[in-house]
Design a protein around this motif. Sequence first.
Motif, PDB file in Angstrom:
ATOM      1  N   ILE A  13       0.865  -1.121  -0.083  1.00 22.51           N
ATOM      2  CA  ILE A  13       0.065  -0.119   0.004  1.00 22.51           C
ATOM      3  C   ILE A  13       0.799   1.183  -0.081  1.00 22.51           C
ATOM      4  CG2 ILE A  13      -1.727   1.140   1.178  1.00 22.51           C
ATOM      5  CD1 ILE A  13      -2.746  -1.585   0.111  1.00 22.51           C
ATOM      6  N   ALA A  14       0.431   2.187  -0.959  1.00 20.83           N
ATOM      7  CA  ALA A  14       1.237   3.519  -0.905  1.00 20.83           C
ATOM      8  C   ALA A  14       0.093   4.607  -0.876  1.00 20.83           C
ATOM      9  CB  ALA A  14       1.888   3.538  -2.213  1.00 20.83           C
ATOM     10  N   ALA A  15      -0.038   4.879   0.530  1.00 18.73           N
ATOM     11  CA  ALA A  15      -1.068   5.923   0.933  1.00 18.73           C
ATOM     12  C   ALA A  15      -0.568   7.315   1.246  1.00 18.73           C
ATOM     13  CB  ALA A  15      -2.056   5.358   1.789  1.00 18.73           C
ATOM     14  N   THR A  16       0.603   7.654   0.928  1.00 19.17           N
ATOM     15  CA  THR A  16       1.277   8.818   1.353  1.00 19.17           C
ATOM     16  C   THR A  16       1.790   9.385   0.077  1.00 19.17           C
ATOM     17  OG1 THR A  16       3.446   8.070   2.071  1.00 19.17           O
ATOM     18  CG2 THR A  16       1.734   8.437   3.828  1.00 19.17           C
ATOM     19  N   ASP A  17       2.049  10.709   0.126  1.00 22.72           N
ATOM     20  CA  ASP A  17       2.739  11.061  -1.225  1.00 22.72           C
ATOM     21  C   ASP A  17       4.048  10.701  -1.289  1.00 22.72           C
ATOM     22  OD1 ASP A  17       0.606  12.940  -2.010  1.00 22.72           O
ATOM     23  OD2 ASP A  17       1.611  14.684  -0.885  1.00 22.72           O
ATOM     24  N   GLU A  18       4.839  10.621  -0.210  1.00 25.78           N
ATOM     25  CA  GLU A  18       6.088   9.985  -0.351  1.00 25.78           C
ATOM     26  C   GLU A  18       6.111   8.554  -0.989  1.00 25.78           C
ATOM     27  OE1 GLU A  18       9.200   8.666   2.972  1.00 25.78           O
ATOM     28  OE2 GLU A  18       9.223  10.789   3.100  1.00 25.78           O
ATOM     29  N   LYS A  19       5.214   7.817  -0.381  1.00 32.20           N
ATOM     30  CA  LYS A  19       5.104   6.344  -0.633  1.00 32.20           C
ATOM     31  C   LYS A  19       4.619   6.275  -2.272  1.00 32.20           C
ATOM     32  CE  LYS A  19       4.973   4.192   3.577  1.00 32.20           C
ATOM     33  NZ  LYS A  19       4.282   3.281   4.630  1.00 32.20           N
ATOM     34  N   ARG A  20       3.664   7.088  -2.532  1.00 29.91           N
ATOM     35  CA  ARG A  20       3.340   6.975  -4.207  1.00 29.91           C
ATOM     36  C   ARG A  20       4.290   7.453  -4.919  1.00 29.91           C
ATOM     37  NH1 ARG A  20      -1.766   8.858  -1.452  1.00 29.91           N
ATOM     38  NH2 ARG A  20      -0.988  10.990  -1.654  1.00 29.91           N
ATOM     39  N   LEU A  37      -0.528  -1.007  -4.535  1.00 29.37           N
ATOM     40  CA  LEU A  37      -1.631  -0.225  -4.663  1.00 29.37           C
ATOM     41  C   LEU A  37      -1.585   1.059  -4.251  1.00 29.37           C
ATOM     42  CD1 LEU A  37      -5.151  -0.331  -5.438  1.00 29.37           C
ATOM     43  CD2 LEU A  37      -5.168  -0.900  -2.986  1.00 29.37           C
ATOM     44  N   LEU A  38      -1.596   2.227  -5.272  1.00 33.08           N
ATOM     45  CA  LEU A  38      -1.652   3.697  -4.560  1.00 33.08           C
ATOM     46  C   LEU A  38      -2.888   4.125  -4.463  1.00 33.08           C
ATOM     47  CD1 LEU A  38       0.510   3.071  -6.826  1.00 33.08           C
ATOM     48  CD2 LEU A  38       0.850   5.195  -7.295  1.00 33.08           C
ATOM     49  N   VAL A  39      -3.015   4.608  -3.007  1.00 36.37           N
ATOM     50  CA  VAL A  39      -4.375   5.036  -2.655  1.00 36.37           C
ATOM     51  C   VAL A  39      -4.448   6.563  -2.436  1.00 36.37           C
ATOM     52  CG1 VAL A  39      -5.752   4.861  -0.666  1.00 36.37           C
ATOM     53  CG2 VAL A  39      -4.468   2.958  -1.285  1.00 36.37           C
ATOM     54  N   PHE A  40      -5.272   7.223  -3.011  1.00 35.59           N
ATOM     55  CA  PHE A  40      -5.400   8.662  -2.945  1.00 35.59           C
ATOM     56  C   PHE A  40      -6.655   8.870  -2.029  1.00 35.59           C
ATOM     57  CE2 PHE A  40      -3.223   7.623  -6.669  1.00 35.59           C
ATOM     58  CZ  PHE A  40      -2.032   8.527  -7.014  1.00 35.59           C
TER      59      PHE A  40
END
Length: 121
Positions: A13-20, A37-40
Amino acid sequence: MFLPDGYTITAEIAATDEKRQLGLMHRKTINPDQGMLLVFEQENFYSIWMKNMNIPLDILWLDGERRIVHVERNVPPCTEDPCPTYTSRVPALYVLELKTGSVEEHSLKLYDRIEFVLKVK
């Protein structure tokens, strides 16, 4: 996460700007049963690029109902600047990055629903 054919994907899961922004950069491989999975926070038009990528990807944009609303297949790593961007034609809430060939292998198409339980830390 479950694809419509029942195949199971374990997605980071990439749910922060940095992780995305980091995404799958610098990875040497990705297994067929892995993804990101990029979560916005809200549905919008999100662009993806392949800077610092070593592997091609299939990229799926999903709406709030977790239906596929846009597909980019076999997106190659960016080899020189400026890197091209890939953007959904309709607003999306999630972007799912999978091993290239996954769309074809699992017959994924527009409006298919991807089932998952989101556990964001």
